[in-house]
Design an enzyme around this catalytic site. Structure first.
Site, short mmCIF file in Angstrom:
data_model
loop_
_atom_site.label_atom_id
_atom_site.label_comp_id
_atom_site.label_asym_id
_atom_site.label_seq_id
_atom_site.Cartn_x
_atom_site.Cartn_y
_atom_site.Cartn_z
N ASN A 10 0.87 -1.17 0.00
CA ASN A 10 0.00 0.00 0.00
C ASN A 10 0.91 1.23 0.00
O ASN A 10 1.57 1.51 0.99
CB ASN A 10 -0.92 0.00 1.23
CG ASN A 10 -1.84 1.22 1.26
OD1 ASN A 10 -1.44 2.32 0.92
ND2 ASN A 10 -3.07 1.01 1.68
N TYR A 127 -7.82 -3.71 -2.26
CA TYR A 127 -7.76 -2.67 -1.26
C TYR A 127 -9.14 -2.61 -0.61
O TYR A 127 -10.08 -2.03 -1.15
CB TYR A 127 -7.38 -1.33 -1.90
CG TYR A 127 -7.36 -0.17 -0.93
CD1 TYR A 127 -6.82 -0.30 0.36
CD2 TYR A 127 -7.88 1.07 -1.29
CE1 TYR A 127 -6.81 0.76 1.24
CE2 TYR A 127 -7.86 2.15 -0.42
CZ TYR A 127 -7.33 1.97 0.85
OH TYR A 127 -7.32 3.03 1.73
N ASP A 168 -4.16 -4.70 1.16
CA ASP A 168 -4.51 -4.07 2.43
C ASP A 168 -5.94 -4.49 2.75
O ASP A 168 -6.89 -3.97 2.17
CB ASP A 168 -4.37 -2.56 2.29
CG ASP A 168 -4.78 -1.81 3.54
OD1 ASP A 168 -5.20 -2.46 4.52
OD2 ASP A 168 -4.70 -0.57 3.54
N HIS A 266 2.63 2.23 5.15
CA HIS A 266 2.67 0.77 5.09
C HIS A 266 4.05 0.34 4.58
O HIS A 266 4.74 1.11 3.90
CB HIS A 266 1.64 0.22 4.10
CG HIS A 266 0.22 0.46 4.46
ND1 HIS A 266 -0.64 -0.55 4.83
CD2 HIS A 266 -0.52 1.60 4.48
CE1 HIS A 266 -1.84 -0.05 5.06
NE2 HIS A 266 -1.79 1.26 4.86
#
Length: 275
Positions: A10, A127, A168, A266
């Protein structure tokens, strides 16, 4: 069998990462993955041009500018061109009816999925929608999690190929997966609802590869708040994952968290597997 290496990151805004040192291209070369998957690119079509020779690029953009978005870069020599590509609208047949379907349709406009079919497997970059402060978007999140789980199982059933999904997932599954579980209980990313849906995903036939190889490792996190020196103090959360179909879990060779790589809030997570 062939050995493949994958990485997921991410980037929290790819244009911002591109301005930093080391460069994104340098980080990509260091990861040296057969597939590199990104989340939260925050781009529209044509806003960046990446020099990644030898990689097929697949992008998914949010309709809303500067928001969400995913991308997958696949090494053509190792994998060939994708046999097919799907995006978040492919979740809609699995979203049920009524309010749930409407919520998934809304999230599907946000560029949250790149699914690539290869000869031996599906690779799905996701995501997952954030439940937001006060769990303001929890209903959308629950509907999404149900549809996404059914979508992955649908890929298995339709093609007979195993699935590798990464990204993520915006949830720390167990208390071991974040620094301060007690004070965060019920917050977005560590609510009982979100953790329960992740448990349902695992129960549906998917293996958390990091926990498979590192069942008791503490302090292993992939996201840190920009506040309170969280990364310096390693007050983090493990919310970025590689999951694989249970049928290939025995072929996982390495699963790591690259906390030595900066540029975002991240860090990348990686997987090595024989297929």
């Amino acid at each position: 069998m062939e050995t493949y290496s994958f990485a997921s990151w991410n980037v929290n805004g790819l244009r911002a990462v591109l301005k930093k040192e080391p460069s994104f291209e340098e980080i990509a070369r260091e990861l040296d993955a057969d597939i590199l998957a990104l989340q939260e690119t925050k781009l529209q079509d044509g806003q960046v041009s990446l020099e990644l020779p030898g990689y097929t690029q697949v992008w998914s953009y949010a309709e809303r500018k500067g928001y969400s978005g995913t991308a997958v870069f696949a090494r053509t020599e190792a994998l060939g061109e994708p046999l097919s590509v799907r995006h978040a609208d492919s979740l809609l047949p699995f979203a049920g009816e009524g309010d749930a379907a409407q919520l998934v349709a809304e999230a599907a406009t946000e560029g949250r999925v790149c699914a690539l079919e290869f000869e031996r497997f599906w690779f799905v970059d996701v995501y997952t929608p954030n439940a937001k402060e006060g769990l303001a978007r929890i209903e959308c999140r629950m509907a999404w999690d149900d549809a996404y789980r059914a979508f992955l199982k649908g890929l298995e059933d339709e093609t007979g190929k195993p699935v590798i999904t990464c990204g993520d997932f915006n949830v720390a599954h167990e208390e071991i997966d974040l620094k301060n579980p007690k004070s965060n209980r019920g917050n977005a990313g560590f609510s009982d609802e979100e953790r329960g849906k992740f448990s349902e995903l695992v129960a549906a036939g998917f293996t958390d590869t990091f926990r498979l190889l590192h069942p008791d490792e503490t302090g292993a996190y992939s996201w840190w708040s920009y506040r309170f020196n969280a990364r310096k103090n390693n007050a983090g959360w493990r919310i970025d994952y590689f999951l694989v179909s249970d049928s290939i879990a025995g072929q996982v060779r390495e699963a790591d968290i690259r906390s030595d790589i900066f540029g975002s809030d991240h860090c990348p997570v990686t997987l090595t597997i024989e297929l």
